[in-house]
Every structure is written in structure tokens, then in C-alpha cells.
Design an enzyme around this catalytic site. Structure first.
Site, PDB file in Angstrom:
ATOM      1  N   LYS A  21     -21.314   6.751 -50.030  1.00  0.00           N
ATOM      2  CA  LYS A  21     -20.166   7.593 -49.712  1.00  0.00           C
ATOM      3  C   LYS A  21     -18.895   6.869 -50.161  1.00  0.00           C
ATOM      4  O   LYS A  21     -18.722   5.691 -49.850  1.00  0.00           O
ATOM      5  CB  LYS A  21     -20.095   7.852 -48.198  1.00  0.00           C
ATOM      6  CG  LYS A  21     -18.798   8.518 -47.733  1.00  0.00           C
ATOM      7  CD  LYS A  21     -18.615   8.362 -46.234  1.00  0.00           C
ATOM      8  CE  LYS A  21     -18.394   6.933 -45.806  1.00  0.00           C
ATOM      9  NZ  LYS A  21     -17.049   6.408 -46.195  1.00  0.00           N
ATOM     10  N   ASP A 137     -19.158   8.841 -39.780  1.00  0.00           N
ATOM     11  CA  ASP A 137     -19.520   9.246 -41.137  1.00  0.00           C
ATOM     12  C   ASP A 137     -20.834  10.016 -41.223  1.00  0.00           C
ATOM     13  O   ASP A 137     -21.167  10.549 -42.284  1.00  0.00           O
ATOM     14  CB  ASP A 137     -19.623   8.010 -42.046  1.00  0.00           C
ATOM     15  CG  ASP A 137     -18.273   7.434 -42.409  1.00  0.00           C
ATOM     16  OD1 ASP A 137     -17.274   8.183 -42.353  1.00  0.00           O
ATOM     17  OD2 ASP A 137     -18.203   6.240 -42.742  1.00  0.00           O
TER      18      ASP A 137
END
Length: 284
Positions: A21, A137
Site C-alpha cells: 500500500k 489500514d
């Protein structure tokens, strides 16, 4: 995750792929009474990452292999096992670790999201809402595609980005996330513009991203000055359009117009700093 649609996975990959990410932007907009920080972040995902497999087991188990396996916990502190417990499922997981840990690219959260997708696929039950309790996240990693992430990670909206050629570089320095947030001179910064425009080309997208920020960059450099060196080296690479830190560090990225430029930049960084982790990729 009400405004983001159903979870998917990185383009062209199965549910057990756990992509890196990358926070293309990260604006810290407030700190709540419970100490958690409100964010406004444009997130994209790479075509490189970890891989997770599962097999039947009476209780959650985890083994870790791969070039980045050293130091990765395989007990109940690992987010993969915590995700299985949270979903009420058991499996024996094998994690092939390719991403550096504690690197600002969501490795643990992406691993957990891959575990949730695999368990959902096996059980036929959807991943329940509320996965942000596992980590801010995890919800965005469940979708593994370009998203605007707000709040403490629970407010997601898809963003249409062109494929962005990129180089990821980590100087192999772990930066404690809590210390980075604690080093912020202010906990209240302006968010991104309310509307993220449609982009016709890579340069349009990068130009807009360059006008945004990562508010954690300065305090992270205070803790680990080598991040400043990484950014300086990335900024002067031929064809680099933007150099910035991802998340709370220490991984940084440079964006390019073409994949060949990113690969040439990877070769240059590896020659100059062979001890650093560096990989050319594409962000979706």
C-alpha cells in the site's frame, strides 16, 4: 466501508495476494479524544507484495517464509491470526513475505486483508464491517485499489487513477509509527480538496498529487534522517516526477511517466545503495 463498495483485490491477482500500500498523500486533519488521528489520504496499491495461502486447521496457525521473513512474528500478535480470530474462522496460514516490515507500506495490514479475503472465499461468508478495529489500514487493504481514505480508515471512496509507474525504496530502517505521530508540530492540517479530479494522463495525476502533502514526512525525517537522503536521491533520478515518503516511513517512492524509467531508476539506486530495498512497480 459504506461508500466504497465490496472488497476486491489487486488487478490481475487472487485474493491471497497482499500488495504494498502506498500513501500518495497523507494529510493529518485532527486528533480525536481517544488519541486516534483523523486522516485524509490518497492510497494506491502496487503489483508487488506478500502472498498468503491457507489450509484447514482446528485453530489459527501461521508459518512465515520468503526473503523478508526474518523478524516477522508468527504468534497471536500477527495481524493475520488476529484477523482470523476476529472473523471467527480457523486455518493454517503460510505467509510468503516479500515486503519489509514496519515500512509505511501496509505490509501487516495487507497480509491481514488477504487472510480475510481467503477466509471469506472459503467460508462463503462476507467479511463483516468494522475491520478497522484490526488496524486503520485494513479496510482499504481489503479493496486493494486506489481509494480516498478518511477518518481513522473507515471512510473509503474509490478514485480513478491512471497506472502510475513507481520506484519504492526503503533504507531498511524501522520507524515507530507512534513516535512519528507524536513528533507532529500540529495535529490539525487542511484536508485534500473535496473533489479529486478525473485524470487524463500520468503527468496530470502526479501534478495534482504533488500539490498535496504527507504531513508525517518531517517528523519521520527527524527520527530517521536517512529518509531525507532517500528522498534527495529519488528526486534527482532521470524522469522522476515526484519523490515522497509513504505512510509513516521509512519507505519512499518516486513516480515516473514510464515503466522503463522506473526500472532504470531501480538499477541506479541498487548500484548506489545496494543495502537498501528498492523495487520498480506499478501503482493502481
Amino acid at each position: 466501508m459504506a461508500d466504497a463498495g465490496g472488497p476486491g483485490h489487486a488487478p490481475g491477482f487472487g485474493p491471497g495476494f497482499a500488495p504494498a500500500k502506498v500513501n500518495l498523500t497523507l494529510h493529518v486533519t485532527a486528533q480525536r479524544a481517544d488519541g486516534l488521528h483523523e486522516l485524509d489520504s490518497l492510497v494506491a496499491f502496487a503489483d508487488i507484495g506478500d502472498r498468503l495461502e491457507l489450509a484447514a486447521a482446528g485453530r489459527p496457525l501461521l508459518s512465515v517464509t520468503g526473503p523478508m521473513a526474518e523478524g516477522v512474528p508468527f504468534d497471536e500478535s500477527n495481524l493475520v491470526l488476529r484477523a482470523a480470530e476476529w472473523m471467527g474462522e480457523s486455518a493454517a496460514f503460510t505467509l510468503e513475505k516479500h515486503l519489509p516490515a514496519a515500512a509505511g507500506i501496509g505490509g501487516g495490514s495487507s497480509d491481514a486483508a488477504a487472510g480475510l479475503r481467503l477466509l471469506a472465499e472459503r467460508s462463503g461468508r462476507p467479511v463483516p464491517p468494522g475491520s478497522e478495529v484490526l488496524g486503520a489500514d485494513v479496510p482499504v487493504c481489503l479493496h486493494a485499489r486506489a481509494m480516498r481514505m478518511r477518518g481513522i480508515g473507515e471512510r473509503l471512496a474509490p478514485v480513478n487513477l491512471p497506472v502510475l509507474p513507481a520506484l519504492l525504496v526503503n533504507p531498511r530502517v524501522a520507524v515507530p509509527t507512534g513516535a512519528v505521530f507524536a513528533g507532529l508540530s500540529s495535529k490539525t492540517h487542511p484536508p485534500m480538496p473535496e473533489v479529486i479530479p478525473e485524470f487524463d494522463a500520468v503527468r496530470d495525476a502526479v501534478g495534482w498529487i504533488a500539490r498535496q502533502r504527507n504531513d508525517l514526512e518531517a517528523p519521520a525525517i527527524e527520527i530517521a534522517p536517512v529518509i531525507g537522503e532517500v528522498l534527495d536521491r529519488l528526486a534527482v533520478l532521470p524522469g522522476a516526477l515526484l519523490a515522497r515518503m509513504s505512510g509513516s516511513g521509512a519507505t519512499c517512492f518516486a513516480l515516473f511517466e514510464g515503466v522503463d524509467q522506473a526500472k532504470a531508476a531501480e538499477r541506479a539506486i541498487r548500484a548506489a545503495r545496494p543495502a537498501w530495498w528498492s523495487v520498480a512497480t506499478r501503482l493502481f
